[in-house]
Design an enzyme around this catalytic site. Structure first.
Site, PDB file in Angstrom:
ATOM      1  N   TYR A  96       0.852  -1.199   0.000  1.00 33.94           N
ATOM      2  CA  TYR A  96       0.000   0.000   0.000  1.00 33.94           C
ATOM      3  C   TYR A  96       0.880   1.238   0.000  1.00 33.94           C
ATOM      4  O   TYR A  96       1.782   1.376   0.830  1.00 33.94           O
ATOM      5  CB  TYR A  96      -0.902  -0.026   1.232  1.00 33.94           C
ATOM      6  CG  TYR A  96      -1.836   1.153   1.389  1.00 33.94           C
ATOM      7  CD1 TYR A  96      -2.334   1.837   0.290  1.00 33.94           C
ATOM      8  CD2 TYR A  96      -2.249   1.582   2.648  1.00 33.94           C
ATOM      9  CE1 TYR A  96      -3.196   2.902   0.429  1.00 33.94           C
ATOM     10  CE2 TYR A  96      -3.123   2.643   2.806  1.00 33.94           C
ATOM     11  CZ  TYR A  96      -3.585   3.307   1.698  1.00 33.94           C
ATOM     12  OH  TYR A  96      -4.447   4.371   1.839  1.00 33.94           O
ATOM     13  N   CYS A  97       0.637   2.143  -0.960  1.00 34.38           N
ATOM     14  CA  CYS A  97       1.325   3.430  -1.055  1.00 34.38           C
ATOM     15  C   CYS A  97       2.835   3.187  -1.159  1.00 34.38           C
ATOM     16  O   CYS A  97       3.295   2.435  -2.007  1.00 34.38           O
ATOM     17  CB  CYS A  97       0.943   4.311   0.133  1.00 34.38           C
ATOM     18  SG  CYS A  97       1.565   5.998   0.039  1.00 34.38           S
ATOM     19  N   LEU A  98       3.634   3.803  -0.302  1.00 36.10           N
ATOM     20  CA  LEU A  98       5.080   3.621  -0.360  1.00 36.10           C
ATOM     21  C   LEU A  98       5.458   2.167  -0.106  1.00 36.10           C
ATOM     22  O   LEU A  98       6.460   1.679  -0.642  1.00 36.10           O
ATOM     23  CB  LEU A  98       5.757   4.544   0.661  1.00 36.10           C
ATOM     24  CG  LEU A  98       7.278   4.527   0.736  1.00 36.10           C
ATOM     25  CD1 LEU A  98       7.894   4.755  -0.625  1.00 36.10           C
ATOM     26  CD2 LEU A  98       7.765   5.562   1.742  1.00 36.10           C
TER      27      LEU A  98
ATOM     28  N   GLY B 199       3.834  -0.290  -1.306  1.00 37.07           N
ATOM     29  CA  GLY B 199       3.684  -0.906  -2.615  1.00 37.07           C
ATOM     30  C   GLY B 199       4.882  -0.643  -3.506  1.00 37.07           C
ATOM     31  O   GLY B 199       5.299  -1.518  -4.280  1.00 37.07           O
TER      32      GLY B 199
ATOM     33  N   LEU C 140      -1.625  -1.227  -4.056  1.00 36.02           N
ATOM     34  CA  LEU C 140      -2.742  -0.357  -3.699  1.00 36.02           C
ATOM     35  C   LEU C 140      -2.260   1.082  -3.672  1.00 36.02           C
ATOM     36  O   LEU C 140      -1.452   1.457  -2.804  1.00 36.02           O
ATOM     37  CB  LEU C 140      -3.316  -0.753  -2.337  1.00 36.02           C
ATOM     38  CG  LEU C 140      -3.685  -2.228  -2.147  1.00 36.02           C
ATOM     39  CD1 LEU C 140      -4.177  -2.464  -0.720  1.00 36.02           C
ATOM     40  CD2 LEU C 140      -4.729  -2.663  -3.160  1.00 36.02           C
TER      41      LEU C 140
END
Length: 612
Positions: A331-333, A335, A366
């Site tokens: 998720y985000c960083l 990811g 994500l």
């Protein structure tokens, strides 16, 4: 498809931490201390970077008399428009407005309709005037952003006497709401609590505590090192898929964004569907962690988690010699880091340390960027000057504070997070009722100084991951080496990871990609549980090695579905997993503690004192 050059095999970088930064000279310390003090006045922004953008705009405008005449004519036209309405106008001056700040019908009455029209005319003018031919694209974007910020401050919605909604409310409440707003302002300025502990205990207003109100899914801590705790959640079904899921959240915020309240917890949803879920909980760093690097986050985070999962396996068997492949989620960083890990694993043949890790079955990204060439508004404040300025600010304490990051995101969304909120709290006397997402958002974390500098330099400035020049643990990686099935989610109103930027992975690898575009922003679009009203999404799959489809065409072709995207994702995971087997509990010797663990509760007082 671009390929990375052959890199040397892993060496001591796998087992040894990066060397500390070089000794600081006295003159460098003087510069750093001065920049640290200056940052308190500039909100952490480099004054040089902002001044260069202003100078670029001013000089090009001064040297362009024709452009000046164009803008003068535009200003005269926009100033006259509120006073006239031509027959057949699709939207006369007294019509309802599409800006949520002016949506109330009171704004259609005189003289407030003129105030609104004048303000919207100012917005239209500065959308054009903030850019002058010849400016660099980066400077033009900065000047346009600051024009929007200044207009946000000057909006008639922010004042008692120019906001008809506030005036009407003040009359109807006989000033009671204004008085309450004044008290709200006083509490905020003084920094005093609005109620005693006894009053808070009796209040109907919810208070959120990690492990009591949020992060409630039962689980066990099975790994604790310098950087992470690894949580394995208890099975909620009698039979589970043998391939476990490893979730790599961003370390900019705490992991329980994916395990909020029971009704909207992604973790709870996954275990209730028969998946064994492992979650990385990042440690909140302090000054001793100043020299942690991106490699450390990869080595101590993703790879150490995979190593433990290889031993424990999934809840339906595995571990030991029967190592099942792992579905990895970022998720985000987190990811972005997962994409780096997957690319490294994809070209690590013959590297013993990586060969010992369990293989990945699929990856899910994500709201995670892999190409940072168009990173959205956050990229406006990332250039060489800004990175150097932040480096000086963080080198003293050894970390970027959670308060600094929170202020940055507030600045990016000041209309909604500052001015609209303050109008309701100070002029209407309405305090926002806290919820689980707000509580998580206020639970800030830090970022180690060296890792933060590497992150900004290699990814934002150099776009090294997309250019196949990123080096992880001594190994040059290329996203072209990812051949696993990919499930990728972008959100329509994401200002942190714009969905078109997320979509760029289609350019960088030929793997099968299932892309979902969902409603909502960076957080609300991901926390989109089944049953949440008003949710919809588009989804389509590009087969491996298929031709490129540009984002605009994709949105026209991808079918739209109503509801949450979570069931679609679960079906995608289940189709790539083995049949379910009886769930097995963890061996007692593997348990180090109970979820949510210790690291998620590691908090600090307000990180305001940076002078060191």
């Amino acid at each position: 498809m671009r390929k990375a050059p052959v890199a040397p095999a892993l060496n001591e970088a796998w087992t040894e931490a990066a060397a500390p930064a070089a000794e600081e000279a006295a003159t460098q310390r003087l510069d750093r201390l001065w920049h640290t003090q200056l940052s308190r006045l500039t909100g952490g922004l480099s004054p040089v970077s902002q001044s260069l953008a202003l100078a670029d705009w001013a000089w090009h405008l001064i040297l362009s008399p024709g452009r000046q005449l164009e803008l003068a004519a535009l200003a005269a036209q926009l100033a006259a428009e509120p006073w006239r309405s031509q027959p057949g106008d699709s939207k006369p001056p007294d019509a309802a407005d599409d800006d949520p700040r002016f949506r109330h019908e009171a704004w259609t009455t005189w003289p407030f309709n003129l105030l609104r029209a004048g303000f919207r005319g100012s917005e239209a003018f500065w959308r054009e005037a903030a850019s002058v031919p010849g400016m660099t694209a980066h400077h033009a974007a900065i000047t346009q952003f600051y024009a929007r910020q200044w207009l946000g401050i000057m909006a008639p919605t922010n004042s008692l006497f120019t906001n008809p909604v506030v005036l009407q409310d003040a009359i109807e409440s006989r000033g009671v709401h204004l008085a309450q707003g004044a008290l709200n302002w006083l509490h905020d300025v003084a920094g005093t609590p609005e109620q005693t502990a006894e009053q808070a205990a009796d209040s109907a207003v919810p208070r959120f505590e990690v492990g009591r109100d949020v992060a409630l899914t039962p689980g066990k801590v099975v790994l604790r090192n310098r950087l992470i705790e690894l949580i394995r959640y208890d099975a909620q079904t009698e039979r589970v898929h043998p391939e476990p899921l490893l979730i790599v959240p961003s370390w900019i915020m705490k992991y329980y964004i994916l395990d909020l309240s029971p009704h909207n917890s992604m973790v709870r949803y996954l275990v209730e569907q028969g998946h064994t879920v492992y979650m990385i909980s990042w440690r909140n760093p302090d000054a001793d962690d100043r020299d942690l690097t991106m490699d450390d986050y990869l080595r101590l985070g993703v790879f150490e988690a995979l190593r433990v999962i290889a031993t424990l396996g999934g809840g339906g068997g595995g571990g030991g010699r029967k190592r099942h492949a792992v579905h990895a989620v970022g998720y985000c960083l987190g990811g972005t880091l997962l994409a780096i890990a997957a690319a490294a694993l994809g070209r690590s043949a013959g590297v013993a340390d990586m060969a010992a890790l369990p293989p990945l079955k699929s990856i899910t990204l994500l709201a995670a960027q892999t190409d940072f060439s168009e990173p959205g508004e956050l990229g406006l404040f990332i250039d060489e000057s800004q990175v150097h300025f932040l480096d000086d600010v963080t080198r003293g304490p050894g970390y970027l504070t959670g308060r600094q990051m929170a202020d940055t995101f507030q600045f990016l969304h000041s209309r909604d997070l500052v001015w609209t909120r303050r109008m309701r709290e100070y002029l209407l006397g309405e305090r926002e009722q806290p919820n689980d997402l707000m509580a998580w958002n206020a639970d800030t974390t830090r970022m180690p100084a060296r890792m933060h500098r590497e992150y900004l330099t290699t990814l934002y400035l150099n776009n090294a991951l997309a250019n196949s020049s990123y080096v992880a643990l001594g190994l040059a990686v290329s996203l072209a080496d990812i051949r696993l099935p990919v499930f990728m989610v972008g959100t329509e109103r994401d200002h942190v990871s714009p969905w078109r930027s997320v979509y760029k992975l289609h350019h960088l690898c030929d793997a099968e990609i299932t892309f979902v575009l969902t409603r909502g922003g960076h957080n609300a679009g991901i926390v989109s549980e089944p049953g949440h009203a008003g949710r919809s999404f588009r989804v389509d799959t590009r087969p491996a090695d298929a031709p490129w489809v540009e984002p605009g065409l994709w949105t026209r072709q991808a079918p739209q579905r109503s509801g949450s995207w979570w069931p679609t994702w679960h079906g995608w995971l289940a189709a790539r997993s083995s049949p379910r087997r009886p769930a097995r509990p963890l061996p007692p010797q593997a348990v180090l503690g109970l979820a949510p663990g210790e690291y998620v509760c590691r908090t600090f007082p307000d990180d305001a004192a940076l002078w060191r």
